[in-house]
Enzyme design. Structure first.
Site, PDB file in Angstrom:
ATOM      1  N   GLU A  86       0.820  -1.410  -0.007  1.00 60.03           N
ATOM      2  CA  GLU A  86       0.010  -0.075  -0.135  1.00 60.03           C
ATOM      3  C   GLU A  86       1.056   1.050  -0.133  1.00 60.03           C
ATOM      4  OE1 GLU A  86      -2.414  -0.206   3.596  1.00 60.03           O
ATOM      5  OE2 GLU A  86      -2.779  -2.125   3.326  1.00 60.03           O
ATOM      6  N   LYS A  97       2.369   4.625   1.750  1.00 58.70           N
ATOM      7  CA  LYS A  97       2.512   5.264   2.890  1.00 58.70           C
ATOM      8  C   LYS A  97       2.067   6.561   2.829  1.00 58.70           C
ATOM      9  CE  LYS A  97       5.392   4.913   7.015  1.00 58.70           C
ATOM     10  NZ  LYS A  97       5.014   6.215   7.485  1.00 58.70           N
ATOM     11  N   ASP A 105       1.205  10.369   3.962  1.00 55.72           N
ATOM     12  CA  ASP A 105       2.000  11.148   4.886  1.00 55.72           C
ATOM     13  C   ASP A 105       0.773  11.897   5.801  1.00 55.72           C
ATOM     14  OD1 ASP A 105       3.835  11.944   6.414  1.00 55.72           O
ATOM     15  OD2 ASP A 105       4.979  13.025   4.807  1.00 55.72           O
ATOM     16  N   TYR A 142      -7.202   1.457   6.096  1.00 57.68           N
ATOM     17  CA  TYR A 142      -6.474   0.424   5.939  1.00 57.68           C
ATOM     18  C   TYR A 142      -6.465  -0.741   6.807  1.00 57.68           C
ATOM     19  CZ  TYR A 142      -3.143   3.515   8.329  1.00 57.68           C
ATOM     20  OH  TYR A 142      -2.563   4.253   9.317  1.00 57.68           O
ATOM     21  N   LYS A 167      10.602   3.515   2.854  1.00 56.26           N
ATOM     22  CA  LYS A 167      10.533   5.048   2.749  1.00 56.26           C
ATOM     23  C   LYS A 167      11.350   5.264   1.609  1.00 56.26           C
ATOM     24  CE  LYS A 167       9.869   7.260   6.252  1.00 56.26           C
ATOM     25  NZ  LYS A 167       9.285   7.730   7.464  1.00 56.26           N
ATOM     26  N   CYS A 190      10.596  48.668  -6.954  1.00 51.82           N
ATOM     27  CA  CYS A 190      10.256  50.335  -7.372  1.00 51.82           C
ATOM     28  C   CYS A 190      11.247  51.229  -6.373  1.00 51.82           C
ATOM     29  CB  CYS A 190       8.925  50.265  -7.130  1.00 51.82           C
ATOM     30  SG  CYS A 190       8.384  50.282  -5.425  1.00 51.82           S
ATOM     31  N   CYS A 203       6.128  46.640   0.655  1.00 47.85           N
ATOM     32  CA  CYS A 203       6.345  47.840  -0.071  1.00 47.85           C
ATOM     33  C   CYS A 203       4.894  48.290  -0.164  1.00 47.85           C
ATOM     34  CB  CYS A 203       6.727  47.463  -1.422  1.00 47.85           C
ATOM     35  SG  CYS A 203       6.506  48.685  -2.764  1.00 47.85           S
ATOM     36  N   CYS A 217       3.610  49.689  -7.482  1.00 43.31           N
ATOM     37  CA  CYS A 217       4.851  48.818  -7.499  1.00 43.31           C
ATOM     38  C   CYS A 217       4.569  47.969  -8.732  1.00 43.31           C
ATOM     39  CB  CYS A 217       5.164  48.313  -6.279  1.00 43.31           C
ATOM     40  SG  CYS A 217       6.404  47.247  -6.541  1.00 43.31           S
TER      41      CYS A 217
HETATM   42  S1  IVH Z   1      -0.138   0.357   8.818  1.00 40.63           S
HETATM   43  C1  IVH Z   1       0.544  -1.916  12.672  1.00 40.63           C
HETATM   44  N1  IVH Z   1      -0.760   1.351   6.468  1.00 40.63           N
HETATM   45  O1  IVH Z   1       2.562   5.194   9.031  1.00 40.63           O
HETATM   46  C2  IVH Z   1       0.243  -1.209  11.355  1.00 40.63           C
HETATM   47  N2  IVH Z   1       0.397   2.711   8.143  1.00 40.63           N
HETATM   48  O2  IVH Z   1       5.104   4.652  10.466  1.00 40.63           O
HETATM   49  C3  IVH Z   1       0.715   0.282  11.339  1.00 40.63           C
HETATM   50  N3  IVH Z   1       0.699   5.028   7.517  1.00 40.63           N
HETATM   51  O3  IVH Z   1       1.184   5.502  12.260  1.00 40.63           O
HETATM   52  C4  IVH Z   1      -0.011   0.867  10.425  1.00 40.63           C
HETATM   53  N4  IVH Z   1      -0.091   4.691   5.453  1.00 40.63           N
HETATM   54  O4  IVH Z   1       0.191   6.932  10.526  1.00 40.63           O
HETATM   55  C5  IVH Z   1      -0.183   1.551   7.669  1.00 40.63           C
HETATM   56  N5  IVH Z   1      -1.118   2.081   4.305  1.00 40.63           N
HETATM   57  C6  IVH Z   1      -0.572   2.344   5.640  1.00 40.63           C
HETATM   58  C7  IVH Z   1      -0.284   3.594   5.959  1.00 40.63           C
HETATM   59  C8  IVH Z   1       0.466   3.582   7.388  1.00 40.63           C
HETATM   60  C9  IVH Z   1       0.624   5.559   6.403  1.00 40.63           C
HETATM   61  C10 IVH Z   1       1.354   5.738   8.624  1.00 40.63           C
HETATM   62  C11 IVH Z   1       0.537   5.552   9.767  1.00 40.63           C
HETATM   63  C12 IVH Z   1       1.098   4.951  11.071  1.00 40.63           C
HETATM   64  C13 IVH Z   1       2.583   5.152  10.322  1.00 40.63           C
HETATM   65  C14 IVH Z   1       3.704   4.394  10.961  1.00 40.63           C
END
Ligand code: IVH
Length: 671
Positions: A114, A116, A118, A231, A319, A417, A432, A437
């Protein structure tokens, strides 16, 4: 119509709205226009206002507003909300896979990949198919109750119908976990508005999300379009389905938003392919991600693998390379914006970050330069998030990166200006103040022509630079006097593009009053304020002649904004500008929102828990000509106290302001 009939009608309407919310917010695939949607919603609001007894907590109208939380309420989690271990390269990811093999004693492991996302993780508790609580992660065992804010997020269903529960196999009482985030566009819009209002800016969408979710006033959360991807699905604190892939499918089927970029990978090669493929798409996503999460698919195997401290052994975050880099500041330049604000910008030794070369980064303002302690010649870390402007995040100070020596000072004169620069007492920014300007002009024209404003496609940087430099456009009204020959005299403008731009200019005349107001670039008047002004006055003329006092009757307009508007229209050159815009045929009239006069001149403050959502009450009072303020002062006429009213009630008593019940307020409204 009988009560039962009203109830039926309301329920049918709610189902319709829920369906369209799902199409729009969860699937990104609307079946009807925004206007049609608004119409349905307005119809429901009207019916519910007429029959407040029929309002239910899962009605779509109940997303907006809500009572400001009086403080922070803690809520325990059903099972710990964990974090993830991180890896940054292929080798470490392979090590993780090897450990999974060793610990489980098997090699044929399926994985789910999936994005990740932010943002911030958040748990949603449903009882009997209805959303009852939203809880932030907090320290993992105890979070904060943010239910009212969560309810305003459109991609979070307030209830799941029995049919959907049945079809998806989800039980009536369950918990969803997922990520709340703010799309990049919403983040940028919010910062523009904050800047216009002189408020501090959020550093990135993640901070903005956290700040918004934890807001005490849910009506503010409602304005800042947040999004939620789910998720995980739990029942009594445990994963419900036997496979994670099934969980995602079920959430999807029940109407939750599940990210479509996901993959059931049969082996490690497929995992790696997904990681590489998604990295190429990263730049195009409307929200930020910082990597990929790889999870073991089978729940039984997850249980076997277990946890280490705060993270599961069955999942790992890969990451992506940080979109930051280290480089040297060669100089600090100053840019002049539309409002005359001077922004210091670092001119950098070019450095590749996340696929593009970065040679400029913003330093925001003088306070930020002081906070970072930046000098010219310093090595700094530069961060790039989404398509947000790169920014300097810290100064590097070690053996390989000696410190710079040259201090930066804000220029005393505008670099464009030459007019003297002013810093108003108590404000962060230097400005300004020259109304003419050229830098302001350029930015004003760009703002006016931009998509959310007058939407003149083709009038971007290149064209506006030439138009202003050659003196063809000296103010926004000049745009409407441009001839084809004018445009053809410019570089890189051919017959076809000149004709297109002229068509676009012509089409912009039809845009509604609020766009024109927003386009004028009046300080502190953002998109929302422009909308409220247009609805309140219904015509440009009435707005132009409004006094500060009158202006303060408009929703969200306080003394500072009112003053800024009056100052703008007091200026003779702006008056002339308005005449020219009018004679060019721009929209100067709109639809005034009809307001009664029953409560004209009366100021109300709401406190405590009312039986109806606060936004509806506020609207009812405003529609009757009243004003709703946020805090109690001597000018307050009535404080409407609901259950558990707190400090505002004390203040009212202290100042001798009249306190009334919701019922008494209804009597005033009924007249
Ligand atoms: S699973 C035990 N799935 O990443 C399972 N987390 O670094 C933990 N996050 O606190 C969460 N996308 O806020 C999961 N597809 C995803 C995610 C995800 C972002 C974040 C989440 C978690 C942090 C952990």
């Amino acid at each position: 119509m009988s009560a039962a009939k009203h109830e039926k009608k309301i329920e049918v309407l709610r189902d319709k709205i829920r369906h369209h919310e799902y199409r729009y917010y969860a699937l990104d695939d609307p079946e009807i226009s925004d206007a049609e949607f608004d119409q349905l919603m307005n119809e429901l609001i009207k019916l519910e206002t007429e029959h407040p007894a029929l309002i239910t907590t899962d009605s779509p109208t109940q997303r907006v507003g809500g009572q400001p939380r009086e403080g922070v309420v803690k809520a325990p989690h059903s099972s710990p909300m964990l974090s993830l271990d991180n890896t940054y390269n292929l080798d470490d990811l392979r090590d993780w896979e090897r450990r999974v093999h060793e610990l489980s004693g098997r090699k044929d492991v399926d994985y789910v990949c999936e994005l990740k996302l932010d943002g911030m993780s958040l748990a949603l508790i449903y009882e009997n198919g209805k959303l009852v609580r939203g809880i932030t992660r907090g320290d993992g065992s105890v979070g904060e109750d943010v239910t009212l804010n969560v309810r305003t997020v459109r991609s979070i269903p307030l209830s799941i119908s029995k049919e959907k529960l049945r079809a998806s196999g989800i039980p009536a009482d369950f918990e969803v976990r997922g990520e709340m985030l703010m799309p990049i566009a919403a983040f940028k819009r919010m910062n523009v508005e904050r800047e216009e209002k002189g408020l501090s800016l959020f550093a990135n969408p993640r901070n903005a999300t956290a700040g918004t979710v934890r807001q005490l006033d849910a009506s503010i959360t409602a304005e800042r379009r947040l999004d939620y991807f789910s998720y995980a699905l739990l029942k009594d604190g445990r994963t419900y389905f036997d496979r994670h892939w099934k969980t995602l499918g079920a959430l999807d089927a029940a109407g939750f938003k599940v990210n479509s970029s996901r993959k059931l990978a049969k082996d490690f090669d497929e995992v790696w392919k997904f990681i590489e493929h998604e990295e190429t798409r990263r730049e195009k996503l409307p929200y930020e991600i910082d990597g990929i999460v790889v999870k073991v698919d089978r729940t039984a195997l997850q249980d076997e693998l277990g946890y280490t401290g705060k993270a599961p052994r069955w999942a790992i975050a890969y990451k992506y390379a940080a979109r930051s880099g280290i480089t040297q500041i060669e100089d600090i330049l100053v840019q002049v914006g539309r409002t005359g604000k001077l922004t210091p910008v670092a001119a950098l030794k070019p450095v590749p970050i996340g696929g593009t070369t970065v040679s400029r980064a913003t330093l925001h303002n003088m306070d930020e330069i002081e906070r970072l302690g930046v000098k010219i010649g310093d090595f700094v870390e530069v961060e790039r998030g989404g398509d947000v402007i790169p920014k300097v995040t810290r100064v590097i100070d070690d053996k390989q990166h000696p410190r710079g020596h040259k201090l930066f000072h804000m220029p005393e004169k505008c670099p464009v200006c030459g007019t003297k620069v002013v810093r108003t007492e108590g404000e962060v920014d230097y400005r300004c103040v020259n109304a003419n300007c050229p830098a302001k002009l350029r930015e004003t024209i760009l703002h006016f022509a931009s998509r959310g404003v007058m939407n003149i496609e083709g009038m971007g940087d290149a064209l506006v630079n030439q138009l202003t430099e050659r003196g063809l456009v000296k103010n926004v009204a000049d745009i409407y006097r441009l001839s084809k020959d004018n445009l053809l005299s410019l570089e890189r403008v051919g017959d076809k593009s000149a004709a297109n731009v002229l068509d676009e200019i012509e089409a912009s005349k039809k845009l509604p009053l609020e766009r024109v107001i927003y386009g004028l670039g009046i300080r502190m008047v953002g998109e929302r304020t422009a909308q409220f002004l247009a609805e309140h006055f219904g015509s440009m003329d009435d707005l132009m002649d409004a006094s500060e006092e009158e202006l303060q009757n408009v929703t969200e307009v306080g003394p500072r904004i009112a003053n800024s508007i009056v100052e703008f229209f007091r200026e003779p050159s702006n008056r002339k500008l308005m005449d020219r815009l009018r004679s060019s045929g721009l929209t100067f009239t709109g639809k005034k929102k009809e307001r009664g006069t029953k409560l004209a001149g009366k100021t109300f403050v709401l406190t405590g828990t009312l039986t109806r959502p606060r936004d509806l009450v506020k609207k009812a009072l405003e529609d009757a000509g009243g004003r709703v303020a946020g805090s109690v002062s001597k000018k307050t006429d009535y404080v409407v106290a609901g259950a558990d009213a707190g400090s505002k009630l004390d203040k009212a008593n202290e100042l001798g302001v009249r306190v009334i019940s919701e019922k008494e307020m209804d009597e005033l409204l009924a007249g």
